[in-house]
Scaffold this active site. Structure first.
Site, PDB file in Angstrom:
ATOM      1  N   GLU A  50       0.824  -1.290  -0.098  1.00  0.00           N
ATOM      2  CA  GLU A  50       0.197   0.086  -0.129  1.00  0.00           C
ATOM      3  C   GLU A  50       0.863   1.374  -0.136  1.00  0.00           C
ATOM      4  O   GLU A  50       0.358   2.179  -0.512  1.00  0.00           O
ATOM      5  CB  GLU A  50      -0.902   0.100   1.253  1.00  0.00           C
ATOM      6  N   PHE A 112     -11.688  -7.284  13.793  1.00  0.00           N
ATOM      7  CA  PHE A 112     -10.662  -7.389  12.953  1.00  0.00           C
ATOM      8  C   PHE A 112     -10.295  -6.763  11.608  1.00  0.00           C
ATOM      9  O   PHE A 112     -11.127  -5.978  11.226  1.00  0.00           O
ATOM     10  CB  PHE A 112     -11.054  -9.231  12.348  1.00  0.00           C
ATOM     11  N   GLN A 113      -8.939  -6.365  11.710  1.00  0.00           N
ATOM     12  CA  GLN A 113      -8.431  -5.327  10.711  1.00  0.00           C
ATOM     13  C   GLN A 113      -9.163  -3.905  11.031  1.00  0.00           C
ATOM     14  O   GLN A 113      -9.367  -3.427   9.850  1.00  0.00           O
ATOM     15  CB  GLN A 113      -8.720  -5.735   9.134  1.00  0.00           C
ATOM     16  N   LYS A 162     -17.924  -0.600   5.732  1.00  0.00           N
ATOM     17  CA  LYS A 162     -18.232  -1.502   4.934  1.00  0.00           C
ATOM     18  C   LYS A 162     -19.905  -1.687   4.403  1.00  0.00           C
ATOM     19  O   LYS A 162     -20.131  -1.497   3.633  1.00  0.00           O
ATOM     20  CB  LYS A 162     -17.919  -2.975   5.620  1.00  0.00           C
ATOM     21  N   MET A 476      24.739   8.518   2.536  1.00  0.00           N
ATOM     22  CA  MET A 476      24.525   9.945   3.461  1.00  0.00           C
ATOM     23  C   MET A 476      24.937   9.611   4.845  1.00  0.00           C
ATOM     24  O   MET A 476      25.289  10.386   5.423  1.00  0.00           O
ATOM     25  CB  MET A 476      23.226  10.651   3.076  1.00  0.00           C
TER      26      MET A 476
END
Lengths: 578, 162
Positions: A50, A112-113, A162, A476
């Site tokens: 993502e 969940f999630q 949802k 760096m």
């Protein structure tokens, strides 16, 4: 007729003219993905992480000036977007992120999630929404696109539970009016006139152009201002490309790794015209020693940028393009000045500085110098390419040695400094510009941070080129450790000469891999890579000892610069580390 | 210097959090904050007391203005205005101090809103100085609990300071 929230979502994107969404599916957004399955107008680009999706949409947005769109699922899908969102936020890039959310009755239940992504993303979005009622959905989407693009642009997140995408409502496309959000576009005329008179009075003026010039499409007006008044222009990292880098009035980049002549010019100037930039600490160095003799005109659309870090004599809040249009008009019509005469001594002085210490490196026949690779890329593309970078030495060498001539040709994470930005951003840019050469100039550390997007590039047949300046180190970090930490290279050695084999990595994903170990191989490898219509990784084994110079140590004034020849005993000159 | 800033904001969920995270994220200090609905139920008014030099206060007001849910920002300190705060003080005086507590409450135009075997709860409204004064006087009598609403402020009619 009533349609579902998911269908409303699709309708909204069509109305906004969205062609591509970057995303990744998951439980709570399946109903939307189901609609995308056979949608002809909108294509979803499936990234492999993502974070990659947000950077790709960001690259799409930066290279086109349009809004980038992302769709991810709830919980980890949403939290994985945070770095991408923060990157876009720091650089004012318009991106709209849609995240799925668990059903409204479950919110707050540790379902969940489930993640409170609205809470998590609040400090790094321009605005965000949790849609609680499907009837609000289309208005919210319209507002989100408007907010993302207008004023000082930025990312907006919309959290879609949802059950909201499942429930039905009539589709409407309402007029929107946000009473508390009215960005100022027109600069104050009186202030602009004052600015014009100050410009006319100044003998040693310098323009500092930032990313705001590019965001407002004000490059033409900037060039007109500079050429008409014969004022030299230095471009911040975000501003590179806003003014032609090869122009005789260009001073290159200022600041920590800026050119000697840009920093000298700023420090000696009697007038700074700051346009669409925000006086980042990487630009100003020690703030109380910054431009001590200069009056400052600051043009920016965001009032909070003005007087945040430096004192300002003439603040002008407004859109860069519109303000410069008026300023140019006033300068041409009201002020009769023989600019050439006024600027002669100043431009001659700058010419002297430029020749005293130009940007340079020591070429070697044996080992490849990283700067040489960047120079060759510039030479072969003649500036006609979109360049993305990762973060660190690769980014600074690109900024120094590639002369960006056009806006929207350098895509780089300037504010947040996100390693792993360049490759997915290049994918987004390539998608928007299928016939352009898009090159990610990377380091061996950064490229591994989103290497999984090779799959995305290959499967979508995107011929992105990645030039890895492989010095086996976090260059760096290593540079700072060498200069300020007694050469104690704590955890900066990546052993990228041993693992991974970037050529094989590329091949494993179905891309093409090349390696160059000698300077003479650089040009043939680049030429070959640019010819192939495929994703190509180029592994340039470069001199690991090479450092980015000039360098202003943290906490020093910007004319307290280190140059290459001091490298024998740098620690004698350097104490300040902040 | 201390400033009292009055904000009109959209009465939506999450707005308070946007404002408080602006202060914490940028390292500004909130001394007190009070929120309530206005006559228009879609709009809330917040009064924030904060402190900082001129540059910081300028940034705070600009940053607040930039928040999309903020409709209007007024730095009350720049205007002629009235400030009030209410406190509830639960005092547990010794037998011999009880009369003194009641006398002090009266002097400060406070009200006893609850009294029990051992304690009096006194409600006092006023500006900062008045509140400070009564707290100082009651302290030796034994303050058991102390709650304050945070300051609210309103501009006086049509007069600008300076």
């Amino acid at each position: 007729m009533k349609i579902t929230g998911a269908e409303i979502f699709i309708e909204c994107l069509k109305k906004e003219g969205v062609r591509y969404i970057f995303g990744y599916p998951g439980g709570v957004v399946l109903s939307i993905f189901d609609l995308l399955y056979d949608n002809k107008d909108i294509q979803l680009i499936l990234t492999r992480h993502e974070q990659g999706a947000v950077h790709a949409s960001d690259g799409y947005a930066r290279s086109t000036g349009k809004v980038g769109v992302v769709l991810v699922t709830s919980g980890p899908g949403a939290t994985n977007t945070v770095t991408g969102i923060a990157t876009a936020f720091m650089d004012s890039i318009p991106v709209v992120v849609f995240s799925g959310q668990v059903s409204t009755p479950l919110i707050g239940n540790d379902a969940f999630q489930e993640a409170d992504i609205v809470g998590i993303s609040r400090p790094c979005t321009k605005y965000n929404y949790l849609v609680k009622d499907v009837k609000d959905l289309s208005r919210i989407v319209k507002e989100a696109f408007h907010i993302a693009m207008s004023g000082r642009p930025g990312p907006v997140l919309i959290d879609l539970p949802k059950d909201v995408t499942a429930s039905k409502a009539e589709f409407t496309w309402p007029e929107i009016k946000i009473r508390s959000y009215n960005p100022t576009y027109e600069g104050n005329k009186w202030m602009i006139t004052q600015a014009a008179h100050l410009i006319a009075k100044s003998k040693k003026a310098v323009i500092i152009a930032g990313g705001g010039v590019i965001l407002s499409n004000g490059s033409k007006e900037l060039r007109e201002l500079a050429e008409h008044t014969e004022i030299p222009v230095t471009m911040t990292l975000m501003g590179l490309g806003s003014f032609p880098g090869a122009h005789e009035l260009s001073l290159g980049m200022p600041g920590m790794h800026g050119t000697y002549y840009a920093n000298k010019a700023i420090q000696e100037s009697d007038l700074l015209i700051a346009i669409g930039m925000r006086f980042d600490d990487r630009v100003t160095g020690r703030i109380d020693a910054f431009a001590p003799h200069a009056k400052i005109i600051h043009i920016d659309i965001d009032p909070t940028s003005i007087r945040k870090n430096v004192r300002v004599d003439i603040p002008i809040v407004g859109d860069v393009k519109r303000v410069l249009t008026v300023l140019n008009k006033v300068l041409k019509e009201d002020i009769k000045e023989q600019w050439g005469e006024v600027r002669k001594a100043w431009l001659r002085q700058i010419y002297t500085w430029r020749h005293e210490r130009p940007l340079s490196y020591t070429y070697s026949d044996e080992v490849i110098k990283p700067q040489f690779v960047v120079e060759k890329i510039y030479e072969l593309t003649k500036g006609d390419a979109i360049i993305t970078t990762e973060v660190g030495q690769n980014q600074m060498w690109t900024a120094q040695f590639y002369k960006f001539d056009r806006p929207r040709t350098l895509l780089t994470s300037g504010g947040l400094g996100t390693m792993g930005y360049g490759f997915p951003a290049a994918i987004g840019a390539q998608l928007a510009h299928p016939n352009k050469l898009v090159i990610d100039i990377a380091g061996d550390g950064s490229i591994l941070m989103n290497i999984q997007e090779l799959a995305t590039a290959v499967l979508h047949k995107l011929p992105v080129k990645v030039a890895i300046l492989n010095n086996h180190y976090l260059g760096m970090v290593r540079q700072w450790q060498e200069l300020f930490f007694n050469e104690r290279y704590s955890y900066s050695h990546l052993h990228s000469d041993i693992v991974p084999d970037f050529v094989k990595v590329a091949e494993a994903y179905g891309a093409v891999g090349f390696r160059a170990t000698k300077s003479s191989e650089v040009e043939p490898v680049l030429k070959e890579a640019f010819k192939i219509k495929k994703t190509v990784f180029m592994d340039f084994i470069v001199d690991w000892k090479e450092k980015v110079y000039p360098m202003v140590p943290a906490g020093a004034a910007i004319d307290q610069m280190l140059f290459e020849e001091h490298k024998d005993k740098p620690e004698k000159k350097l104490k300040a580390v902040k | 210097m201390r400033h009292t800033i009055s904000l009109l904001v959209e009465n939506k969920f999450g707005v308070l959090s946007r404002i408080s995270s602006l202060f914490s994220g940028r390292g500004y200090n909130i001394e007190s904050l009070s929120v309530g609905e206005t006559i228009d139920p879609q709009i809330s008014i917040m009064t924030i007391v904060t402190s900082g030099d001129d540059q910081i206060i300028e940034q705070i007001t600009k940053q607040l203005n930039k928040l999309i849910d903020v409709i209007k920002v007024v730095d009350m300190t720049e205007l002629d205005h009235v400030e009030r705060e209410m406190v509830l003080i639960k005092v547990a005086p010794k037998q011999e101090d009880k009369a003194e507590v009641l006398r002090l409450a009266e002097i400060f135009r406070g009200r006893v809103v609850d009294s029990g075997q051992k304690t009096y709860t006194i409600e006092v409204t006023g500006d900062e100085k008045k509140i400070e004064a009564i707290v100082e006087l009651l302290k030796p009598m034994g303050i058991k609990e102390f709650v304050r609403t945070g300051k609210i402020a309103i501009a006086r009619e049509g007069v600008k300071k300076g």
